[in-house]
Scaffold this motif. Structure first.
Motif, short mmCIF file in Angstrom:
data_model
loop_
_atom_site.label_atom_id
_atom_site.label_comp_id
_atom_site.label_asym_id
_atom_site.label_seq_id
_atom_site.Cartn_x
_atom_site.Cartn_y
_atom_site.Cartn_z
N ARG A 138 0.82 -1.21 0.00
CA ARG A 138 0.00 0.00 0.00
C ARG A 138 0.85 1.26 0.00
NH1 ARG A 138 -3.29 -3.22 4.22
NH2 ARG A 138 -4.74 -4.34 2.83
N GLU A 143 -2.39 -2.79 -4.02
CA GLU A 143 -3.11 -3.64 -3.08
C GLU A 143 -2.74 -5.09 -3.41
OE1 GLU A 143 -5.59 -4.36 0.14
OE2 GLU A 143 -5.06 -2.39 -0.69
N LYS A 247 -3.99 0.62 -5.87
CA LYS A 247 -4.62 0.87 -4.57
C LYS A 247 -5.79 1.86 -4.68
CE LYS A 247 -3.67 2.28 0.20
NZ LYS A 247 -4.79 3.24 0.24
N LYS A 248 -5.61 2.96 -5.41
CA LYS A 248 -6.68 3.95 -5.54
C LYS A 248 -7.91 3.34 -6.19
CE LYS A 248 -3.84 8.15 -5.61
NZ LYS A 248 -3.42 9.34 -6.40
N PHE A 250 -8.72 0.13 -6.15
CA PHE A 250 -9.32 -0.83 -5.21
C PHE A 250 -10.07 -0.10 -4.10
CE2 PHE A 250 -9.32 -3.60 -1.50
CZ PHE A 250 -9.80 -4.79 -2.05
N ASP A 251 -9.48 0.95 -3.57
CA ASP A 251 -10.12 1.70 -2.48
C ASP A 251 -11.43 2.35 -2.92
OD1 ASP A 251 -8.05 1.02 -0.82
OD2 ASP A 251 -7.05 2.96 -0.91
N ALA A 252 -11.52 2.69 -4.20
CA ALA A 252 -12.72 3.36 -4.72
C ALA A 252 -13.85 2.38 -5.05
CB ALA A 252 -12.37 4.18 -5.97
N LYS A 255 -17.89 -1.86 -1.42
CA LYS A 255 -17.53 -2.97 -0.53
C LYS A 255 -17.82 -4.30 -1.21
CE LYS A 255 -18.32 -4.88 4.08
NZ LYS A 255 -19.08 -4.77 5.36
N GLN A 258 -15.08 -4.96 -3.74
CA GLN A 258 -13.85 -5.33 -3.04
C GLN A 258 -13.90 -6.78 -2.61
OE1 GLN A 258 -13.05 -2.60 0.16
NE2 GLN A 258 -12.37 -0.95 -1.20
#
Length: 344
Positions: A138, A143, A247-248, A250-252, A255, A258
């Motif tokens: 990260r 990710e 990562k950006k 995946f974070d966006a 849920k 993900q």
């Protein structure tokens, strides 16, 4: 008249709901890009296809796979993923050491076991993989989804060798981007030459290098046995690969998405654990059948002893580079001890 009006209102309302739903679905049905350092029939490709199939069978999303060579070299794909141009990346751990130094952990000589049951347990339950490395990834904009073995490393050369002294002066191709691979072959007595996969075939044909290392499945698939004369099992390591996401990106994700990505990674991980061992055995079997004059050597324990002794300096060098390196190596050794006990 009231009923007619209500009917019209209801139809208008229903059409609006359907329009909103269709718009919502189309917005969230995306095509994701997945690049990797191998072909679709190779271990990374088997993982990527299993990942793609799971995503597409369980969502409206689609995955476009870019095999080796279609988007540049390994370092290019890594940077494209970190920049968000690509959503997913499959890559050898050996290529990542230049960007994520802790990943050289997986190229350290004589650390990983050769027993497949121990390896399977380690890659599923390791604290260094499941707890420590995700945080490190990260920090580099990635990710981590999986790390998995592709097969035991074998060394192919023009001439046989049985000791570090036999390798003195021999030019051995190593993957670029990993300082530990250079240190390893220097410790083994050879002269390491960092070189991309795309340049390796020509270098072997023109004798620019005297040998290289790869899993047997790769050696057979790309005719490396026809460009060298001897294949040697030194027992010094495994070829490992990783799968990660930007990562950006995946974070966006929602849920739900993900969880979908995590589930797809777990599914693909199990698929490749089941297939990698078979692929390695098939590769060796095909070499034996199609190239019967090719010499295959397995170093004895006494022959491996000086290589193992030389490897200690490489392990110590890795640990000395940073507190993080030492921490992940210590945890890996603890994880491997547990794998040895639990896999019995």
């Amino acid at each position: 008249m009231k009923k007619v009006v209500n009917s019209k209102v209801f139809k208008t309302f229903l059409a609006g709901v359907l329009l909103i739903a269709a718009t919502h679905m189309s917005v969230h049905a995306e095509e994701w890009k997945y690049a990797m350092g191998e072909g679709e029939s190779d271990p990374q490709g088997i993982y990527a296809v299993a990942f793609k199939n799971y995503i597409e069978e369980n969502s409206r999303h689609t995955i476009k796979i870019y095999p080796v060579g279609t988007l540049g070299e390994e370092t290019d794909m890594l940077e494209q993923t970190r920049a968000g141009i690509l959503q997913f990346l499959g890559q050898s751990t050996g290529y990542m050491g230049g960007t994520i130094p802790e990943m050289d952990l997986f190229t350290l000589p004589y650390v990983m076991p050769t027993d497949t049951k121990q390896l399977d347990y380690f890659f599923k339950h390791s604290k260094v993989i499941n707890d420590m490395l995700p945080e490190i990834f990260r920090e580099h904009g990635l990710e981590l989804l999986s790390i998995f073995p592709e097969g035991e490393m074998a060394v192919t050369t023009l001439e046989p060798f049985h000791s570090p002294a036999d390798l003195k002066g021999r030019k051995m191709r190593v993957m670029p981007g990993s300082p530990i691979l250079v240190e390893t072959y220097e410790a083994f007595g050879a002269s390491p030459v960092p070189m991309s996969w795309g340049d390796l075939i020509g270098a072997l044909k023109t004798k620019m290098v005297d040998g290289q290392e790869n899993p047997t499945v790769w050696i057979e698939a790309y005719d490396l046995d026809n460009l060298t004369n001897v294949l040697t099992y030194t027992g010094h390591g495994h070829f490992n690969a990783s799968a990660s996401a930007n990562k950006k990106f995946f974070d966006a994700l929602s849920k739900r998405d993900q969880e979908l990505v995590r589930a797809a990674a777990a599914h693909a991980h199990q698929v490749i654990l089941n297939e990698a061992q078979k692929l390695d055995a098939y590769g060796l079997g095909r070499i034996v059948r199609t190239n019967p004059s090719y010499k295959i050597v397995t170093l004895t324990e006494s022959e491996r002893a000086p290589f193992k002794e030389a490897a200690k300096a490489v392990q110590a060098s890795f640990a000395s580079k940073s507190a993080s390196n030492k921490s992940v190596l210590d945890q890996m050794m603890a994880d491997l001890k547990e794998a040895e006990k639990k896999a019995e």
